[in-house]
Design a protein around this motif. Structure first.
Motif, PDB file in Angstrom:
ATOM      1  N   LEU A  29      -4.947 -13.163  -2.814  1.00 51.57           N
ATOM      2  CA  LEU A  29      -5.891 -12.245  -3.455  1.00 51.57           C
ATOM      3  C   LEU A  29      -5.195 -11.113  -4.204  1.00 51.57           C
ATOM      4  CD1 LEU A  29      -8.605 -11.930  -0.660  1.00 51.57           C
ATOM      5  CD2 LEU A  29      -8.857 -13.067  -2.892  1.00 51.57           C
ATOM      6  N   THR A  30      -4.024 -10.694  -3.738  1.00 46.81           N
ATOM      7  CA  THR A  30      -3.402  -9.479  -4.276  1.00 46.81           C
ATOM      8  C   THR A  30      -1.970  -9.655  -4.761  1.00 46.81           C
ATOM      9  OG1 THR A  30      -2.472  -8.797  -2.150  1.00 46.81           O
ATOM     10  CG2 THR A  30      -4.743  -8.082  -2.644  1.00 46.81           C
ATOM     11  N   ARG A  31      -1.351 -10.756  -4.375  1.00 50.24           N
ATOM     12  CA  ARG A  31       0.100 -10.941  -4.586  1.00 50.24           C
ATOM     13  C   ARG A  31       0.883  -9.764  -4.012  1.00 50.24           C
ATOM     14  NH1 ARG A  31      -1.381 -15.630  -5.402  1.00 50.24           N
ATOM     15  NH2 ARG A  31      -0.984 -16.757  -7.324  1.00 50.24           N
ATOM     16  N   TRP A  32       0.216  -9.063  -3.075  1.00 49.59           N
ATOM     17  CA  TRP A  32       0.759  -7.880  -2.403  1.00 49.59           C
ATOM     18  C   TRP A  32       1.244  -6.829  -3.406  1.00 49.59           C
ATOM     19  CZ3 TRP A  32       3.487 -11.316   1.678  1.00 49.59           C
ATOM     20  CH2 TRP A  32       2.573 -11.630   2.699  1.00 49.59           C
ATOM     21  N   GLN A  33       0.480  -6.707  -4.489  1.00 47.11           N
ATOM     22  CA  GLN A  33       0.762  -5.692  -5.496  1.00 47.11           C
ATOM     23  C   GLN A  33       0.010  -4.418  -5.121  1.00 47.11           C
ATOM     24  OE1 GLN A  33       2.926  -6.144  -8.185  1.00 47.11           O
ATOM     25  NE2 GLN A  33       3.358  -8.002  -6.997  1.00 47.11           N
ATOM     26  N   ALA A  34       0.709  -3.303  -5.112  1.00 47.87           N
ATOM     27  CA  ALA A  34       0.089  -2.026  -4.768  1.00 47.87           C
ATOM     28  C   ALA A  34      -0.657  -1.457  -5.976  1.00 47.87           C
ATOM     29  CB  ALA A  34       1.144  -1.034  -4.294  1.00 47.87           C
ATOM     30  N   GLU A  35      -1.816  -0.903  -5.687  1.00 44.61           N
ATOM     31  CA  GLU A  35      -2.638  -0.212  -6.689  1.00 44.61           C
ATOM     32  C   GLU A  35      -2.742   1.250  -6.265  1.00 44.61           C
ATOM     33  OE1 GLU A  35      -4.029  -1.678  -9.404  1.00 44.61           O
ATOM     34  OE2 GLU A  35      -3.189  -3.622  -8.855  1.00 44.61           O
ATOM     35  N   GLU A  36      -3.162   2.082  -7.171  1.00 46.48           N
ATOM     36  CA  GLU A  36      -3.400   3.498  -6.877  1.00 46.48           C
ATOM     37  C   GLU A  36      -4.860   3.798  -7.203  1.00 46.48           C
ATOM     38  OE1 GLU A  36      -2.129   6.727  -5.066  1.00 46.48           O
ATOM     39  OE2 GLU A  36      -0.637   5.264  -5.684  1.00 46.48           O
ATOM     40  N   PRO A  37      -5.794   3.385  -6.297  1.00 45.93           N
ATOM     41  CA  PRO A  37      -7.209   3.530  -6.628  1.00 45.93           C
ATOM     42  C   PRO A  37      -7.693   4.975  -6.711  1.00 45.93           C
ATOM     43  CG  PRO A  37      -6.942   2.676  -4.400  1.00 45.93           C
ATOM     44  CD  PRO A  37      -5.579   2.762  -5.015  1.00 45.93           C
ATOM     45  N   LEU A  38      -7.092   5.863  -5.944  1.00 49.84           N
ATOM     46  CA  LEU A  38      -7.496   7.271  -5.946  1.00 49.84           C
ATOM     47  C   LEU A  38      -6.251   8.149  -5.880  1.00 49.84           C
ATOM     48  CD1 LEU A  38     -10.389   6.974  -3.341  1.00 49.84           C
ATOM     49  CD2 LEU A  38     -10.640   7.229  -5.808  1.00 49.84           C
ATOM     50  N   PRO A  39      -6.311   9.357  -6.395  1.00 47.02           N
ATOM     51  CA  PRO A  39      -5.126  10.218  -6.411  1.00 47.02           C
ATOM     52  C   PRO A  39      -4.602  10.577  -5.014  1.00 47.02           C
ATOM     53  CG  PRO A  39      -6.930  11.225  -7.652  1.00 47.02           C
ATOM     54  CD  PRO A  39      -7.434   9.963  -7.072  1.00 47.02           C
ATOM     55  N   PHE A  40      -5.456  10.588  -4.025  1.00 47.22           N
ATOM     56  CA  PHE A  40      -5.043  11.013  -2.680  1.00 47.22           C
ATOM     57  C   PHE A  40      -4.775   9.820  -1.755  1.00 47.22           C
ATOM     58  CE2 PHE A  40      -9.651  10.910  -2.946  1.00 47.22           C
ATOM     59  CZ  PHE A  40      -9.986  10.087  -1.870  1.00 47.22           C
ATOM     60  N   TRP A  41      -4.335   8.726  -2.283  1.00 51.58           N
ATOM     61  CA  TRP A  41      -4.218   7.493  -1.508  1.00 51.58           C
ATOM     62  C   TRP A  41      -3.020   7.496  -0.544  1.00 51.58           C
ATOM     63  CZ3 TRP A  41      -8.227   4.406  -1.332  1.00 51.58           C
ATOM     64  CH2 TRP A  41      -8.101   3.195  -0.649  1.00 51.58           C
ATOM     65  N   LEU A  42      -2.017   8.332  -0.735  1.00 48.38           N
ATOM     66  CA  LEU A  42      -0.815   8.299   0.111  1.00 48.38           C
ATOM     67  C   LEU A  42      -1.123   8.418   1.606  1.00 48.38           C
ATOM     68  CD1 LEU A  42       2.229   8.087   0.420  1.00 48.38           C
ATOM     69  CD2 LEU A  42       2.361  10.560   0.077  1.00 48.38           C
TER      70      LEU A  42
END
Length: 173
Positions: A29-42
């Motif tokens: 589903l993702t190829r384990w690629q990271a996304e940054e959906p929101l600025p405070f995601w850390l």
């Protein structure tokens, strides 16, 4: 079942079932690629790592419990000879399913992949359906009153804080 065979069967099932549901499909589903959906995601990523590590520990512990206590595997083709009610099973009847769901959710948080949260909802519905319509009736047929007492005392999905004591065996398992 002999413990060595149970351990080998459990290891194979671990790779196939949780490995497929919580590893292969999320990767597809993702190829384990990271996304940054929101600025405070850390902070959510950090939480995801904690969830992943805890879920993996729970899953491994539950699989070991099937071999050590049940003399069988979690696989339907080689079920345990004894009802598994020790360890984390004293708190919740379905720690494996909860761990697999937590692995999916942990990946969703680490990767920022909302699609994995939707996938977790689908997997959750499948797990609940399978437990309700297949596993519980099968366990009741196999273990009878012992399973009925366990099921009445230990919740299926929301862990109890205090461990259940088996009154049939007279000790805490």
């Amino acid at each position: 079942m002999e413990r060595r065979k149970a351990a080998l069967g459990s290891a194979a099932f671990f790779v196939l079932a949780p490995g497929g549901v919580a590893g292969l499909i999320p990767w597809l589903l993702t190829r384990w690629q990271a996304e940054e959906p929101l600025p405070f995601w850390l902070p959510l990523r950090v939480l995801g790592v904690v969830v992943l590590l805890a879920a993996l520990a729970v899953l491994i512990s539950a699989f070991v419990r099937f071999v050590a206590e049940g003399f069988g595997t979690p696989a339907p083709i080689a079920p345990p000879d004894r009802l598994v009610v020790g360890g984390l099973y004293r708190h919740v009847r379905n720690p494996m399913y909860l761990a697999v769901l937590s692995l999916i959710i942990g990946q969703a948080l680490v990767l920022g992949q909302v699609i994995l949260l939707a996938y977790a909802v689908v997997v959750s519905a499948a797990f609940v359906t399978m437990v309700r319509w297949h596993e519980e009736p099968a366990l009741l047929r196999q273990f009878g009153d012992q399973y009925a007492a366990y099921r009445a005392a230990v919740p299926g999905w929301s862990p109890r804080l205090r461990p259940w004591r088996s009154h049939q065996s007279g000790n805490l398992r």
